[in-house]
Design a protein around this motif. Structure first.
Motif: not given
Ligand SMILES: Nc1ncnc2c1ncn2[C@@H]1O[C@H](COP(=O)(O)OP(=O)(O)OP(=O)(O)O)[C@@H](O)[C@H]1O
Ligand SMILES: [Mg+2]
Lengths: 370, 538
Positions: A212, A215-218, A221-222, A224-225, A234, A236-238
């Motif tokens: 969860v 796959g499903r949280t911000r 996402f950061d 995996r990105a 970078v 994208s602001g991570v």
């Protein structure tokens, strides 16, 4: 990814299945070459492995393996190779055992304190590697390998300070954790004299949380990105440093759980013969399970089953190293198989598309797509 | 918008389009016997999941000529060239080189047959010298030892005979884009290429560099080398090509001679319908400052100034263009504004807030949109589906998230909207970003960054690699947003774009803003010479 098409599922399963079948063939060849009867070995292993007691054993071992694979996979998803799960869980289990014997608390609280200690120590040990990477650019591969070695000596040193002889053996370990700090077993397998680790519940919850969160949280996402493309992350602001730190801490915290089923469900003490090397098995299982929560669970069960069956091989005078050969071959061939299946599925997809386009017959429709 | 056109187009129109294109054979028979076919492609078809990238392509390329391939984004140009270069295998059809049928399994097969390709995105290792880059993978050896002497001689030989003017011992990171491109070409020639494929070589070049490249190409064809050349800049195509093949939706619709067509006719052949006419310009500049940059200075690790005392203000509804040859500090300027670079000095503020100390994410949340110059490195997750790419860079904003959770439904619906509004050609929003053609990737990024009404748009080459039709559409989007108060920092190598879109232009040279230019009065030629520092006051 978003929809469960049967075709996609088949493609996903193809690679591990191919790898396992291939590994079985190689193992059979090795058996035959050494003059061992192949078929009767298989039936022996199967008969032994399907006994309720052995199933319970397998499940218990799988619980431990699964937690280790989760810890490794958190790093993998971000392109971080946490080779240090091994040192992290051993140090964590040792610290947890010491804390467990030295505090006296009511039941649920005692357990909670022990588990949190383990997670904290695991996270801290992984955090050392994270800080080195973020501040000095030291590769986590190198630092975690070093930290494994340091953990080994550190535990040996500390154990010599606090350990007492374990009753009835020449094993030395920490004092046993009192009853209030035990994780009660559950009779999961009917007919088995052996209870399953209660910790299996924690492992299942950890698997769900892994799935969860990634796959499903911000945050997921950061993470995996960053694993997919650091430069794009970078832009994208991570903050990559922050992500390295957080994911290493998280990985270490989960690694801290690896020793818990054993400590809280069976041995209640950290002694010289506390299981080692689980961190490396975790790497193999994460690879075979493709960092997928369900895939890793199945892989963990397979590895545990093979381990359990090595006992009967020994009894039957067949070298139990055959299991290591099989496990090793699975890991090697799964990497190759994933690539083969990937290529095949692309080709199959193209054939399918062209068939569909041909049967439609209307060129205008085809053009819409292009 | 274009999609609708195409669906309802009657078959007769298509017939007209093709008939206008068949060049009169008699007038050109003199040219015909000048070169026989170096490359012949017959019935090439290539399918990808959900799309037919090439469908029954037929074309012949004469030896010693520059043959241009044009077409809309996603028409299948790159795919066709990758097939010819052995990177992709055709599903059907045959390839003949110098009259012999060939079948390539990998680029090295193609190289052996004398075919070389320069990709749109350069593939040079920055920290190696030109020499090392050129021989990489083909290291010359004598008795098992690297023999750089021979390689250096050969590079000099090639460089001299085609007028490439490349110095073997320079570090690649010191070179500008034009030079890098020549190194790429040299690298291909070094491997013995007789047929040279260039995929959008001029997209990153300013006019002077384009002219130099074209001079080089003429030298090459003069020596019997055949050049295949992809471009979206139709004027250039008309200037340099001997023949032009138009690809529309995967198939060849016409082969024409530049003398027989105008840029406009060419565009119509590509699109299959009339081009939208550009809007007349009206100023929407207000006096409300939005983005203010003051005395911005950025240094390299060695302390060299990459950006020195750059100051400007962009107001609501204003487009500020920055003109310059690539590598003069534009990338640093953009990254400094986005918070991706350490500053040596200066401030950046948005409206009245000083954001110099803010991290990138906070800047984006405050309403700064960002179209990066390198879409692969900074704009996309290539192996993630389109809808996840919609989230990238906007991970904290609706409709992508709800609290700490990813809002899949919201992100997917909004991706559908972008695909529709920006005419991204894709079979679905579940395909990986890597499967889109370069121009369609760009359209997705532009659509994403224009979402959620940003206050400022930092746009590096917003229409790079985009076809003429889509370019006009993107300009329209930017103009509309500008009318509603968007402030834009526009960096572009396309001087027509820069002049046409900007309310004011500043010239950047070696990290400094050296001149102000009025876009209403300047010509591309004058702007071009200002950029190289040849003329500091325009
Ligand atoms: N690897 C791939 N997998 C799936 N589809 C692909 C792949 N490569 C290209 N395509 C599809 O094939 C079509 C043609 O793509 P191609 O890159 O050849 O276009 P192009 O003419 O070069 O466009 P552009 O001008 O935008 O670069 C597009 O619809 C694209 O989405
Ligand atoms: Mg292309």
């Amino acid at each position: 990814m978003s929809r469960l098409e049967p075709r996609k599922v088949a493609m996903t399963l193809a690679a591990p299945v191919i790898a396992i079948v291939f590994a079985a063939l190689v193992t059979a060849l090795v058996l035959a070459a050494t003059g061992d009867p192949v078929w009767s070995t298989v039936t022996t292993v199967w008969d032994y492995g399907s006994k309720p007691r052995v199933i319970a054993l397998t499940l218990n071992q799988a619980t431990t393996y699964y937690l280790s694979a989760l810890a490794v996979a958190i790093g993998f998803r971000m392109n971080l190779f946490n080779i240090g799960v091994d040192g992290q869980y051993r140090l964590a289990a040792f610290a947890a055992a010491v804390v467990g014997t030295s505090v006296s608390l009511p039941k649920p609280l005692h357990l909670l304190v022990i588990v949190l200690t383990a997670m904290l120590v695991g996270a801290m040990w992984a955090g050392v590697a994270a800080v080195l990477k973020v501040s000095r650019g030291v590769s986590e591969v190198i630092s975690t390998i070093m930290l494994n070695a340091i953990a080994t000596s550190l535990i040996a040193f500390l154990l010599s300070k606090v350990a007492t002889d374990v009753a009835g053996s020449n094993n030395r370990g920490t004092d046993p954790i009192p009853e209030s700090g035990h994780f009660p077993g559950i009779p999961l397998i009917p007919g088995s004299p052996l209870d399953s680790f209660g910790f299996i519940i924690v492992a299942v919850l950890a698997g769900i949380a892994y799935s969860v969160v990634l796959g499903r949280t911000r945050f997921g996402f950061d993470l995996r990105a960053t694993g997919r493309s650091e430069s794009a992350a970078v832009a994208s602001g991570v903050s990559v440093k922050r992500m390295v730190l957080l994911s290493m801490l998280l990985s270490g915290a989960v690694a801290g759980l690896v020793g818990m089923p054993q400590l809280l469900g069976a041995s209640y003490t950290y002694s010289i013969d506390f299981p080692a090397g689980l961190g490396f098995t975790g790497i193999a299982i994460a690879l075979l399970g493709r960092n997928n929560a369900v895939g890793m669970a199945l892989s963990a069960v397979l590895f545990a089953f093979l381990d359990a069956s090595s006992v009967i091989l020994d009894i039957n005078d067949i070298s139990k190293e055959i299991v290591l050969i099989m496990q090793g071959t699975i890991v090697l061939s799964v990497v190759v198989a994933y690539e083969l299946v990937r290529r095949y599925s692309i080709a199959a997809e193209q054939r399918r598309v062209s068939r569909e386009l041909a049967s439609q017959g209307s060129p205008e429709r085809e053009e819409v797509a292009t | 918008m274009h999609l609708v056109h195409r669906l309802h187009r009657s078959p007769t129109e298509e017939g007209v389009a093709i008939s206008t294109s068949s060049a009169s054979p008699t007038a050109d028979s003199r040219r015909d016997d000048q070169g026989s076919a170096a490359v012949e492609l017959q019935g090439i078809t290539k399918r990808f999941p959900g799309v037919v990238a090439n469908r029954d392509i037929n074309m012949a390329v004469r030896r010693g000529q520059v043959h241009a391939v044009v077409g809309e984004n996603g028409a299948g140009k790159s795919t066709l060239m990758k097939i010819l270069y052995g990177m992709q295998r055709p599903d059907e059809g045959s390839i003949s080189i110098e009259g012999r049928e060939v079948s390539f399994h990998s680029p090295s097969d193609a190289i052996d047959a004398g075919v070389g390709m320069v990709h749109q995105h350069f593939m040079l290792a920055d920290n190696l010298t030109v020499l090392e880059n050129v021989v990489l993978g083909r290291e010359p050896s004598r008795a098992g030892m690297l023999d750089f002497g021979a390689a250096r001689r050969r590079i000099k030989e090639i460089s001299d005979s085609y007028g490439l003017d490349v110095e073997a011992d320079r570090l690649v990171e010191e070179l500008g884009v034009g030079d890098r491109q020549r190194v790429e070409i040299l690298k291909v020639l070094y491997r013995g290429a007789k047929i040279l494929i260039l995929d959008e070589p001029t997209a990153v070049l300013v006019p002077q560099e384009v002219d130099e490249l074209f001079d080089n190409l003429r030298e090459l064809t003069g020596e019997g080398i055949t050049v295949l050349f992809i471009s979206h800049k139709l004027d250039e195509v008309l200037a340099v090509a001997d023949e032009i093949t138009v690809i529309r939706r995967g198939t060849t619709v016409a082969t024409v001679r530049p003398a027989d067509v105008t840029a406009r006719q060419l565009a119509e052949l590509m699109v299959g319908s009339e081009l939208p006419t550009p809007e007349t310009r009206e100023s929407t500049v207000t006096d409300i400052p939005v983005l203010r940059v003051e005395a911005l200075t950025v240094r390299s690790l060695e302390g060299r100034a990459l950006l020195e005392g750059v100051s400007f203000t962009i107001h609501q509804g204003e487009v500020l263009g920055v003109a310059g040859v690539e590598g003069n500090g534009q990338a640093e300027l953009v990254e400094a504004i986005m918070g991706m670079r350490q500053l040596a000095g200066g401030t950046v503020s948005l409206a009245d807030e000083d954001l110099t100390a803010w991290p990138t994410r906070r800047r984006r949340e405050a309403g700064v949109g960002y179209i990066p110059e390198d879409r692969h490195r900074h704009g996309l997750l290539l192996d993630a589906p389109l809808w996840e790419n919609r989230i990238l860079g906007h991970q904290t904003e609706p409709p992508n998230v709800k609290g700490p959770w990813i809002d899949r439904a919201g992100a997917r619906a909004d991706t559908e909207r972008i695909v529709r509004d920006y005419d991204v050609r894709t079979p679905s929003i579940d395909v990986l970003a890597a499967a889109l053609s370069g121009g369609n990737q760009q359209k997705l990024i532009v659509g994403r960054e224009m979402s959620g009404s940003p206050k400022v748009l930092i746009a590096s080459h917003p229409t790079r690699g985009v076809d003429v039709g889509a370019q006009a559409a993107i300009w329209d989007h930017i103009r509309t947003a500008r009318r509603e108060g968007l402030a834009v920092l526009l960096i572009s190598a396309d001087l027509d774009e820069l002049i046409g879109l900007s309310d004011s232009i500043k010239v950047i040279l070696r990290g400094r803003l050296v001149a102000d230019v009025d876009p209403a009065e300047v010509t591309p030629e004058a702007l071009g010479s200002a950029m190289t520092g040849a003329d500091e006051k325009v």
